[in-house]
Motif scaffolding. Structure first.
Motif, PDB file in Angstrom:
ATOM      1  N   PHE A  72      -3.099 -36.502  85.108  1.00 15.08           N
ATOM      2  CA  PHE A  72      -1.758 -36.364  85.678  1.00 15.08           C
ATOM      3  C   PHE A  72      -1.479 -34.870  85.827  1.00 15.08           C
ATOM      4  CE2 PHE A  72      -1.814 -40.631  84.382  1.00 15.08           C
ATOM      5  CZ  PHE A  72      -0.688 -41.311  84.830  1.00 15.08           C
ATOM      6  N   VAL A  73      -1.440 -34.374  87.054  1.00 13.82           N
ATOM      7  CA  VAL A  73      -1.224 -32.962  87.326  1.00 13.82           C
ATOM      8  C   VAL A  73       0.264 -32.727  87.550  1.00 13.82           C
ATOM      9  CG1 VAL A  73      -1.812 -31.017  88.811  1.00 13.82           C
ATOM     10  CG2 VAL A  73      -3.512 -32.802  88.369  1.00 13.82           C
ATOM     11  N   SER A  74       0.856 -31.880  86.729  1.00 10.43           N
ATOM     12  CA  SER A  74       2.300 -31.663  86.753  1.00 10.43           C
ATOM     13  C   SER A  74       2.739 -30.882  87.986  1.00 10.43           C
ATOM     14  CB  SER A  74       2.713 -30.907  85.485  1.00 10.43           C
ATOM     15  OG  SER A  74       4.100 -30.666  85.459  1.00 10.43           O
ATOM     16  N   GLY A  75       4.001 -31.059  88.338  1.00  9.30           N
ATOM     17  CA  GLY A  75       4.653 -30.239  89.350  1.00  9.30           C
ATOM     18  C   GLY A  75       5.966 -29.714  88.794  1.00  9.30           C
ATOM     19  N   ARG A  76       6.102 -28.398  88.686  1.00  6.45           N
ATOM     20  CA  ARG A  76       7.289 -27.832  88.051  1.00  6.45           C
ATOM     21  C   ARG A  76       8.511 -27.919  88.959  1.00  6.45           C
ATOM     22  NH1 ARG A  76       8.386 -21.625  85.932  1.00  6.45           N
ATOM     23  NH2 ARG A  76       9.983 -22.176  84.402  1.00  6.45           N
ATOM     24  N   GLY A  77       9.668 -28.172  88.335  1.00  6.33           N
ATOM     25  CA  GLY A  77      10.919 -28.200  89.072  1.00  6.33           C
ATOM     26  C   GLY A  77      10.902 -29.262  90.145  1.00  6.33           C
ATOM     27  N   ASN A  78      11.628 -29.029  91.190  1.00  7.25           N
ATOM     28  CA  ASN A  78      11.629 -29.937  92.342  1.00  7.25           C
ATOM     29  C   ASN A  78      10.938 -29.290  93.536  1.00  7.25           C
ATOM     30  OD1 ASN A  78      13.105 -31.839  90.873  1.00  7.25           O
ATOM     31  ND2 ASN A  78      15.053 -30.907  91.449  1.00  7.25           N
ATOM     32  N   ARG A  79      10.205 -28.201  93.269  1.00  8.72           N
ATOM     33  CA  ARG A  79       9.596 -27.442  94.356  1.00  8.72           C
ATOM     34  C   ARG A  79       8.172 -27.872  94.649  1.00  8.72           C
ATOM     35  NH1 ARG A  79      11.610 -23.887  90.777  1.00  8.72           N
ATOM     36  NH2 ARG A  79       9.541 -23.083  90.208  1.00  8.72           N
ATOM     37  N   ARG A  80       7.460 -28.340  93.621  1.00  4.19           N
ATOM     38  CA  ARG A  80       6.046 -28.667  93.797  1.00  4.19           C
ATOM     39  C   ARG A  80       5.788 -30.092  93.334  1.00  4.19           C
ATOM     40  NH1 ARG A  80       5.747 -23.366  91.396  1.00  4.19           N
ATOM     41  NH2 ARG A  80       5.116 -24.232  89.376  1.00  4.19           N
ATOM     42  N   PRO A  81       4.991 -30.851  94.074  1.00  7.88           N
ATOM     43  CA  PRO A  81       4.726 -32.238  93.673  1.00  7.88           C
ATOM     44  C   PRO A  81       3.727 -32.321  92.531  1.00  7.88           C
ATOM     45  CG  PRO A  81       3.464 -31.704  95.633  1.00  7.88           C
ATOM     46  CD  PRO A  81       4.343 -30.507  95.347  1.00  7.88           C
ATOM     47  N   GLY A  82       3.702 -33.484  91.891  1.00  9.39           N
ATOM     48  CA  GLY A  82       2.674 -33.811  90.922  1.00  9.39           C
ATOM     49  C   GLY A  82       1.681 -34.784  91.527  1.00  9.39           C
ATOM     50  N   PHE A  83       0.536 -34.950  90.864  1.00  8.60           N
ATOM     51  CA  PHE A  83      -0.522 -35.809  91.385  1.00  8.60           C
ATOM     52  C   PHE A  83      -1.128 -36.623  90.254  1.00  8.60           C
ATOM     53  CE2 PHE A  83      -0.237 -32.070  94.042  1.00  8.60           C
ATOM     54  CZ  PHE A  83      -0.253 -32.576  95.342  1.00  8.60           C
ATOM     55  N   ILE A  84      -1.594 -37.819  90.598  1.00 11.10           N
ATOM     56  CA  ILE A  84      -2.289 -38.684  89.641  1.00 11.10           C
ATOM     57  C   ILE A  84      -3.691 -38.949  90.175  1.00 11.10           C
ATOM     58  CG2 ILE A  84      -2.307 -40.906  88.454  1.00 11.10           C
ATOM     59  CD1 ILE A  84       0.722 -41.007  88.783  1.00 11.10           C
ATOM     60  N   TYR A  85      -4.697 -38.688  89.322  1.00  9.17           N
ATOM     61  CA  TYR A  85      -6.098 -38.911  89.674  1.00  9.17           C
ATOM     62  C   TYR A  85      -6.724 -39.895  88.695  1.00  9.17           C
ATOM     63  CZ  TYR A  85      -6.063 -34.828  92.787  1.00  9.17           C
ATOM     64  OH  TYR A  85      -5.809 -33.938  93.798  1.00  9.17           O
ATOM     65  N   ARG A  86      -7.716 -40.649  89.185  1.00  6.91           N
ATOM     66  CA  ARG A  86      -8.469 -41.602  88.361  1.00  6.91           C
ATOM     67  C   ARG A  86      -9.956 -41.360  88.572  1.00  6.91           C
ATOM     68  NH1 ARG A  86     -10.999 -46.522  89.516  1.00  6.91           N
ATOM     69  NH2 ARG A  86     -10.955 -48.137  87.887  1.00  6.91           N
ATOM     70  N   SER A  87     -10.707 -41.315  87.476  1.00  9.34           N
ATOM     71  CA  SER A  87     -12.153 -41.118  87.607  1.00  9.34           C
ATOM     72  C   SER A  87     -12.783 -42.335  88.280  1.00  9.34           C
ATOM     73  CB  SER A  87     -12.793 -40.868  86.247  1.00  9.34           C
ATOM     74  OG  SER A  87     -12.713 -42.011  85.421  1.00  9.34           O
ATOM     75  N   ALA A  88     -13.810 -42.082  89.100  1.00 11.81           N
ATOM     76  CA  ALA A  88     -14.459 -43.177  89.820  1.00 11.81           C
ATOM     77  C   ALA A  88     -15.224 -44.094  88.881  1.00 11.81           C
ATOM     78  CB  ALA A  88     -15.396 -42.614  90.889  1.00 11.81           C
ATOM     79  N   GLY A  89     -15.706 -43.550  87.774  1.00  9.46           N
ATOM     80  CA  GLY A  89     -16.452 -44.345  86.818  1.00  9.46           C
ATOM     81  C   GLY A  89     -15.918 -44.165  85.416  1.00  9.46           C
ATOM     82  N   PRO A  90     -16.261 -45.066  84.505  1.00  5.35           N
ATOM     83  CA  PRO A  90     -15.807 -44.930  83.119  1.00  5.35           C
ATOM     84  C   PRO A  90     -16.498 -43.765  82.414  1.00  5.35           C
ATOM     85  CG  PRO A  90     -17.275 -46.805  83.332  1.00  5.35           C
ATOM     86  CD  PRO A  90     -17.029 -46.302  84.715  1.00  5.35           C
ATOM     87  N   HIS A  91     -15.705 -42.998  81.666  1.00  4.34           N
ATOM     88  CA  HIS A  91     -16.219 -41.885  80.870  1.00  4.34           C
ATOM     89  C   HIS A  91     -17.057 -40.925  81.704  1.00  4.34           C
ATOM     90  CE1 HIS A  91     -15.766 -45.199  77.733  1.00  4.34           C
ATOM     91  NE2 HIS A  91     -14.792 -44.349  77.504  1.00  4.34           N
ATOM     92  N   ALA A  92     -16.633 -40.711  82.948  1.00  2.00           N
ATOM     93  CA  ALA A  92     -17.343 -39.832  83.868  1.00  2.00           C
ATOM     94  C   ALA A  92     -16.355 -38.859  84.492  1.00  2.00           C
ATOM     95  CB  ALA A  92     -18.042 -40.638  84.956  1.00  2.00           C
TER      96      ALA A  92
END
Length: 462
Positions: free
Chosen positions: A136-156
């Motif tokens: 989960f990549v944060s975005g400070r304030g209301n100026r920059r968005p945040g992002f959610i990423y998921r690994s393609a494989g388990p424990h990778a």
């Protein structure tokens, strides 16, 4: 983000800092572990800015930062990296320590923040029951968005899918609850910094956002044990973070549907008044600022909160002493005990409640090479009477070049990688390195800043 076989559309997305949602990409790897250096730039005093230094493991409100996965025998972690030692270009990084082999690989760039130099946009980490890593990549304030990423494989960590972009997602605290999905605690800059929660069964479909607290502004730290999730938070009078004070506590055992105090009293959300049943201690009346550090459950499931309090927000001796304090719910009341003192509000460490009754604090409590600046020399403290008294059992770092900052505890920490932190000069831009220590505190390792191979062993430095 590094991509292979770029299409024109994907190339545009990469130049903007992220691949399109739903796209699984192979990520670039850095050639070593370099943390981000940062200064707030808010004001200058005889002791420098309000806070500055090597902030790759910043903030205390980015949790979890590391997770031990016993199935893989690896401790996975995220941090705020950068492109070069003399640059301030934020990269959201992920890597792991392989306990079987005693090595780390080249760290992976999950997300390039594209011109941002602010570690308020650092990532947080969760691992689901199938072993997939969620960044989960944060975005400070209301100026920059945040992002959610998921690994393609388990424990990778080599390939990630960008699952979602969020317009307002600061200080992400994602908690995966087995069989139930995510309970996600985060902050929006709505009438100051206000606390929100959201749930998802799978990280893709998300329910409505619900406000947890909003009576001026708040910071929070959270932890999970089984299905229980606890939050401790403070209050910003009239939205002023430089006057942050008071201490509050709530918990939920039903994925956020109901919230209760430590005494079990259900509360109605959002909390909208300074005086409410969740308040642990009225530090405002005592004239003390409150800086949240960590929260745990004791062996009987009772919450323990770690804070630093001071007489004001400016660096230097005037606002001292900075008191490290634990607030412990005894079953009938909150008992507060001081651990030690240090010289800066943003000295940050982690609390461990261990089988057998030992409580352990690993934190930069000792004066560092840049006094009255963020961080210092790292020490280990223990208590065997539920926080009533504490003893410094070991100093982990000595005669350092830079201050050590933001000592972080992995979830389900393995004894060999018990804490992770960064260093950096407290007042002027410098390189920033990453370190780990074991539970015994008898070794400190530095992660390699330059790697010629695909893997390397961390270097013993203390």
């Amino acid at each position: 983000m590094g991509i292979r076989r770029l299409t024109p559309l994907l190339l545009l997305a990469v130049l903007a800092g992220a691949a399109p949602a739903g796209e699984v990409v192979t990520c670039d790897r850095a050639d070593g572990y370099r943390g981000i250096w940062f200064t707030l730039g808010q004001f200058q005093t005889d002791y420098g800015d309000k806070y500055s230094g090597g902030l790759g493991t910043y903030t205390a409100k980015h949790v979890p930062l590391a997770v031990y996965a016993p199935e893989a025998e690896k401790t996975f972690f995220v941090y705020g990296g950068t492109t070069a030692p003399d640059e301030r270009h934020l990269l959201a990084m992920v890597s792991y320590y392989d306990h079987r082999r005693g090595i780390v690989p080249r760290p992976v760039i999950v997300h390039d923040k594209g011109g941002v130099n602010d570690p308020h946009d650092n990532p947080s980490l969760a691992i689901d029951e199938a072993g997939h890593l969620w960044v989960f990549v944060s975005g400070r304030g209301n100026r920059r968005p945040g992002f959610i990423y998921r690994s393609a494989g388990p424990h990778a960590i080599d390939r990630f899918e960008r699952v979602r972009e969020e317009a307002r997602m600061a200080y992400p605290q994602p908690w995966w609850i087995a069989g139930r999905g995510f309970l996600f605690c985060f902050t929006k800059y709505t009438k100051g910094r206000e606390l929100y929660v959201r749930t998802s069964p799978d990280g893709r479909a998300w329910g409505d956002t619900h406000k947890l607290a909003g009576f001026g502004g708040h910071y929070q730290v959270t932890c999970r044990e089984g299905v229980r999730l606890a939050t401790a938070f403070n209050w910003h009078p009239k939205g002023n973070v430089d006057r942050r004070t008071n201490l509050y506590y709530l918990e939920t055992s039903d994925v956020g549907r109901t919230w209760r105090t430590a005494a079990g009293e259900a509360v109605r959300l959002p909390l909208d008044a300074v005086e409410n049943p969740a308040r642990v201690r009225d530090f405002h009346r005592e004239g003390r600022n409150v800086y949240l550090k960590d929260i745990r459950f004791d062996s009987r499931g009772r919450p323990v909160i770690l804070v630093v309090t001071s007489g004001g927000h400016k660096p230097g001796p005037e606002a001292g002493p900075r008191r490290w304090t634990v607030a412990h719910w005894t079953g009938e009341a909150w008992a507060c005990h001081d651990v030690t003192t240090s010289d800066h509000n943003y000295d940050m460490g982690s609390l461990y409640v261990e089988p057998g009754g030992t409580w352990r604090l690993i934190a930069p409590t000792e004066t560092g090479p840049q006094p009255y600046n963020t961080g210092g020399e790292v020490a280990m403290w223990t208590s065997t009477d539920q926080g009533a008294t504490w003893r410094k059992v070991r100093q982990l770092t000595r005669a350092s070049q830079f201050n050590h900052t933001y000592v972080r505890r992995p979830v389900d920490a393995h004894p060999d990688v018990y804490a992770l932190w960064a260093d950096g000069h407290g007042r002027e831009m410098s390189p920033s390195r990453l370190y780990v220590t074991n539970r015994a505190g008898d070794h400190v390792w530095r992660l390699p800043t330059r790697m010629t191979g695909e893997v390397a062993e961390p270097e013993v430095v203390w």
